[in-house]
Design a protein around this motif. Structure first.
Motif, PDB file in Angstrom:
ATOM      1  N   HIS A 123      -1.918   9.019   0.017  1.00  0.00           N
ATOM      2  CA  HIS A 123      -1.424   8.043   0.998  1.00  0.00           C
ATOM      3  C   HIS A 123      -1.800   8.434   2.423  1.00  0.00           C
ATOM      4  O   HIS A 123      -1.153   7.989   3.371  1.00  0.00           O
ATOM      5  N   LEU A 127       0.819  -1.212   0.000  1.00  0.00           N
ATOM      6  CA  LEU A 127       0.000   0.000   0.000  1.00  0.00           C
ATOM      7  C   LEU A 127       0.850   1.258   0.000  1.00  0.00           C
ATOM      8  O   LEU A 127       0.612   2.192  -0.766  1.00  0.00           O
ATOM      9  N   ARG A 135       9.844  10.691  -1.269  1.00  0.00           N
ATOM     10  CA  ARG A 135       9.229  10.511  -2.581  1.00  0.00           C
ATOM     11  C   ARG A 135      10.327  10.616  -3.631  1.00  0.00           C
ATOM     12  O   ARG A 135      11.430  11.109  -3.351  1.00  0.00           O
ATOM     13  N   CYS A 170      -2.911   8.437   5.972  1.00  0.00           N
ATOM     14  CA  CYS A 170      -2.816   7.237   6.806  1.00  0.00           C
ATOM     15  C   CYS A 170      -4.120   6.435   6.807  1.00  0.00           C
ATOM     16  O   CYS A 170      -5.170   6.935   7.194  1.00  0.00           O
ATOM     17  N   HIS A 184      -2.384   1.923  -6.691  1.00  0.00           N
ATOM     18  CA  HIS A 184      -2.498   2.141  -5.255  1.00  0.00           C
ATOM     19  C   HIS A 184      -3.942   2.156  -4.776  1.00  0.00           C
ATOM     20  O   HIS A 184      -4.292   1.549  -3.779  1.00  0.00           O
ATOM     21  N   ARG A 217      -5.613  -0.278  -2.109  1.00  0.00           N
ATOM     22  CA  ARG A 217      -6.141   0.279  -0.859  1.00  0.00           C
ATOM     23  C   ARG A 217      -7.600  -0.142  -0.673  1.00  0.00           C
ATOM     24  O   ARG A 217      -8.038  -0.427   0.437  1.00  0.00           O
ATOM     25  N   SER A 275       8.742  11.203   5.317  1.00  0.00           N
ATOM     26  CA  SER A 275       8.318  10.384   4.178  1.00  0.00           C
ATOM     27  C   SER A 275       9.201  10.801   3.021  1.00  0.00           C
ATOM     28  O   SER A 275       9.553  11.983   2.897  1.00  0.00           O
TER      29      SER A 275
HETATM   30  C1  HEM Z   1      -0.878   7.987  15.297  1.00  0.00           C
HETATM   31  C2  HEM Z   1      -0.368   6.958  14.692  1.00  0.00           C
HETATM   32  C3  HEM Z   1      -0.029   6.967  13.239  1.00  0.00           C
HETATM   33  C4  HEM Z   1       0.681   7.885  12.523  1.00  0.00           C
HETATM   34  C5  HEM Z   1       1.337   9.156  13.051  1.00  0.00           C
HETATM   35  C6  HEM Z   1       0.696   7.436  11.149  1.00  0.00           C
HETATM   36  C7  HEM Z   1       1.281   8.124  10.107  1.00  0.00           C
HETATM   37  C8  HEM Z   1       1.217   7.762   8.787  1.00  0.00           C
HETATM   38  C9  HEM Z   1       1.792   8.495   7.691  1.00  0.00           C
HETATM   39  C10 HEM Z   1       2.567   9.806   7.830  1.00  0.00           C
HETATM   40  C11 HEM Z   1       1.527   7.813   6.552  1.00  0.00           C
HETATM   41  C12 HEM Z   1       1.950   8.204   5.129  1.00  0.00           C
HETATM   42  C13 HEM Z   1       3.251   7.574   4.755  1.00  0.00           C
HETATM   43  C14 HEM Z   1       3.667   7.932   3.359  1.00  0.00           C
HETATM   44  O1  HEM Z   1       2.803   8.116   2.491  1.00  0.00           O
HETATM   45  O2  HEM Z   1       4.881   8.040   3.089  1.00  0.00           O
HETATM   46  C15 HEM Z   1       0.776   6.644   6.923  1.00  0.00           C
HETATM   47  C16 HEM Z   1       0.328   5.703   6.050  1.00  0.00           C
HETATM   48  C17 HEM Z   1      -0.222   4.520   6.456  1.00  0.00           C
HETATM   49  N1  HEM Z   1      -0.620   4.179   7.731  1.00  0.00           N
HETATM   50 FE1  HEM Z   1      -0.419   5.254   9.375  1.00  0.00          FE
HETATM   51  N2  HEM Z   1       0.039   6.243  11.067  1.00  0.00           N
HETATM   52  C18 HEM Z   1      -0.424   5.922  12.327  1.00  0.00           C
HETATM   53  C19 HEM Z   1      -1.136   4.813  12.699  1.00  0.00           C
HETATM   54  C20 HEM Z   1      -1.472   3.817  11.866  1.00  0.00           C
HETATM   55  C21 HEM Z   1      -2.166   2.634  12.275  1.00  0.00           C
HETATM   56  C22 HEM Z   1      -2.650   2.322  13.698  1.00  0.00           C
HETATM   57  C23 HEM Z   1      -2.310   1.874  11.177  1.00  0.00           C
HETATM   58  C24 HEM Z   1      -3.016   0.569  11.175  1.00  0.00           C
HETATM   59  C25 HEM Z   1      -2.714  -0.461  10.622  1.00  0.00           C
HETATM   60  C26 HEM Z   1      -1.705   2.595  10.050  1.00  0.00           C
HETATM   61  C27 HEM Z   1      -1.628   2.158   8.743  1.00  0.00           C
HETATM   62  C28 HEM Z   1      -1.112   2.888   7.700  1.00  0.00           C
HETATM   63  C29 HEM Z   1      -1.028   2.375   6.333  1.00  0.00           C
HETATM   64  C30 HEM Z   1      -1.433   0.983   5.859  1.00  0.00           C
HETATM   65  C31 HEM Z   1      -0.481   3.404   5.565  1.00  0.00           C
HETATM   66  C32 HEM Z   1      -0.206   3.380   4.054  1.00  0.00           C
HETATM   67  C33 HEM Z   1      -1.446   3.949   3.409  1.00  0.00           C
HETATM   68  C34 HEM Z   1      -1.306   4.098   1.937  1.00  0.00           C
HETATM   69  O3  HEM Z   1      -0.173   4.151   1.431  1.00  0.00           O
HETATM   70  O4  HEM Z   1      -2.351   4.174   1.277  1.00  0.00           O
HETATM   71  N3  HEM Z   1      -1.204   3.778  10.518  1.00  0.00           N
HETATM   72  N4  HEM Z   1       0.590   6.630   8.283  1.00  0.00           N
END
Ligand code: HEM
Length: 394
Positions: free
Chosen positions: A341, A89, A285, A343, A97, A101, A283
């Motif tokens: 993307h 993902l 890119r 979260c 993507h 997703r 992050s």
């Molecule tokens: C407060 C806690 C969290 C923070 C600060 C956070 C932060 C982020 C950030 C900044 C991204 C973007 C990364 C990028 O595009 O380079 C992201 C993507 C993602 N996060 Fe979180 N996250 C948190 C909690 C969670 C939790 C609990 C899950 C559960 C499984 C999760 C699952 C994901 C997934 C799967 C992506 C990729 C989504 C995509 O690319 O479509 N995150 N998160």
């Protein structure tokens, strides 16, 4: 590796600079003087740093010009490309993507998270009851970590008796600073779980990935496995954000009392803990075309790194950004990214924080630091590695 001066941007590639808390002074200087900053190759490839809120947001919202497909974290040059490149993902671009997703998005909607709330509250009560009984805890390990892993385990269909084992294995990987893919027992466990779900699909994330199609094709076993790893690995951010929230309140006891007095502040308090902790530090890119930004020329193929905690302390957006204010409004932080993307776990992470804080207020009389917290040593995530606390129950 040590930076030559406290404001030297080269320090940003040194985990020790982040652990010492010196990164914010560097980012403050860069926001003002060098908002698009070129870093020459070290053990890492050359890259550009963006530190201003508007620039960070614009990059997140422009996946066409800023690709995720070859990696979203700085990796030492000696390592090969991220094994999930083009497959998970986090590491795919549109249109692939979006389809990927969509295979799991159902589990992360507001409605699905609401349906998980009772289970999460039960987990929070159980881990807090243990901590209250012991009167002390490492908040990271005993509370935030367990809650994060038990929840994703539950969603993936890991049977409850195995949650503690999953927790131990992920801790081993996080503490060693290696990817979960490097943890053999964990990967073998997921392969076995995938086999069981192929034979008997259930209502869980692993079954959804196994049945998911992208461009009319089922995901390969490797893609399912890497996406399982991506989902479990992503919860490290959740653990750090929850523990970082506790640390913020311990360091600002007046704000904890304010929340105790006025529970209507809970939603804005959760947002402020997210802004404050910004547990995902950067992050990355890859530019897909030449881009000129603030007079700097970024070439096609160049790596561009956005520093999230810097964007969330940008003084042109957030008044008094270094003040932890649980009534801050507006609070359009980028802790959970933005755009394509954004979260996937955002609603889940917010619900976990809300439930944890409200249960802490309900069940404890006092929480105090038992020793100084130890920070994680990383340039990818930040927050406490250990947060020893004394807890007095009601
Ligand atoms: C407060 C806690 C969290 C923070 C600060 C956070 C932060 C982020 C950030 C900044 C991204 C973007 C990364 C990028 O595009 O380079 C992201 C993507 C993602 N996060 Fe979180 N996250 C948190 C909690 C969670 C939790 C609990 C899950 C559960 C499984 C999760 C699952 C994901 C997934 C799967 C992506 C990729 C989504 C995509 O690319 O479509 N995150 N998160």
């Amino acid at each position: 590796m040590t930076a030559t001066t406290s404001l030297d941007p080269t320090g940003l590639v040194d985990p020790a600079v982040h652990a010492a808390g010196a990164q914010h002074e560097i980012w403050r200087w860069m926001r003002e003087h060098s908002p698009v900053h070129r870093h020459e190759p070290t053990h890492l490839p050359a890259f550009w740093s963006l530190t201003r809120y508007e620039d960070v947001r614009a990059v997140y919202r422009d996946p066409g010009r800023f690709s995720s497909a070859s990696g979203v974290l700085l990796r030492p040059t000696r390592l090969r490309e991220d094994p999930g490149a083009g497959m998970t993902l986090a590491l795919t671009d549109p249109p692939r993507h979006k389809e990927l997703r969509n295979t799991v998005a159902d589990w992360f909607t507001a409605r699905s998270v609401r349906a998980l709330e009772d289970a999460m509250r039960g987990m929070v009560r159980a881990v807090l009851a243990q901590a209250v009984e012991a009167e002390e805890a490492d908040f990271v390990h005993d509370v935030a970590g367990r809650l994060s892993i038990y929840t994703i385990g539950h969603m993936m269909g890991v049977p409850e008796p195995d949650h503690e084992t999953l927790f131990r294995w992920t801790n081993e990987a996080f503490e060693a600073g290696v990817s979960l893919a490097a943890h053999q027992e964990l990967m073998l466990y997921f392969i076995d779980l995938m086999d069981r779900r192929t034979a008997n699909p259930a209502d869980d994330l692993v079954s959804m990935l196994l049945g998911g199609t992208v461009e009319g094709e089922l995901l390969t076993e490797e893609e399912v496995l890497l996406n399982c790893e991506n989902l479990v690995g992503a919860t490290e951010n959740g653990r750090l954000a929850l523990a970082g929230a506790m640390q913020a309140f311990l360091e600002n006891p007046g704000e904890w009392e304010r929340l105790r007095e006025d529970r209507s502040l809970l939603p804005s308090a959760v947002e402020e803990t997210l802004r404050w902790t910004s547990s995902a530090t950067h992050s990355m890119r890859t530019a897909t075309e030449p881009i000129t930004l603030h007079d700097q020329r970024i070439a096609r193929g160049d790596k561009v790194v956005v520093w999230v905690p810097s964007a969330n302390r940008d003084e042109s957006i957030f008044p008094a950004p270094f003040t932890f204010d649980i009534s801050r409004k507006p609070n359009r932080h980028l802790a959970l990214a933005s755009g394509e993307h954004f979260c996937l776990g955002a609603t889940l992470a917010r619900a976990q924080a809300r439930i944890l804080l409200s249960e802490l207020l309900d069940s404890t009389e006092k929480i105090e630091p038992a020793a100084a917290p130890t920070p994680v040593h990383s340039i990818a995530v930040n927050g406490p590695e250990h947060l020893p606390v004394h807890i007095t129950g009601k």
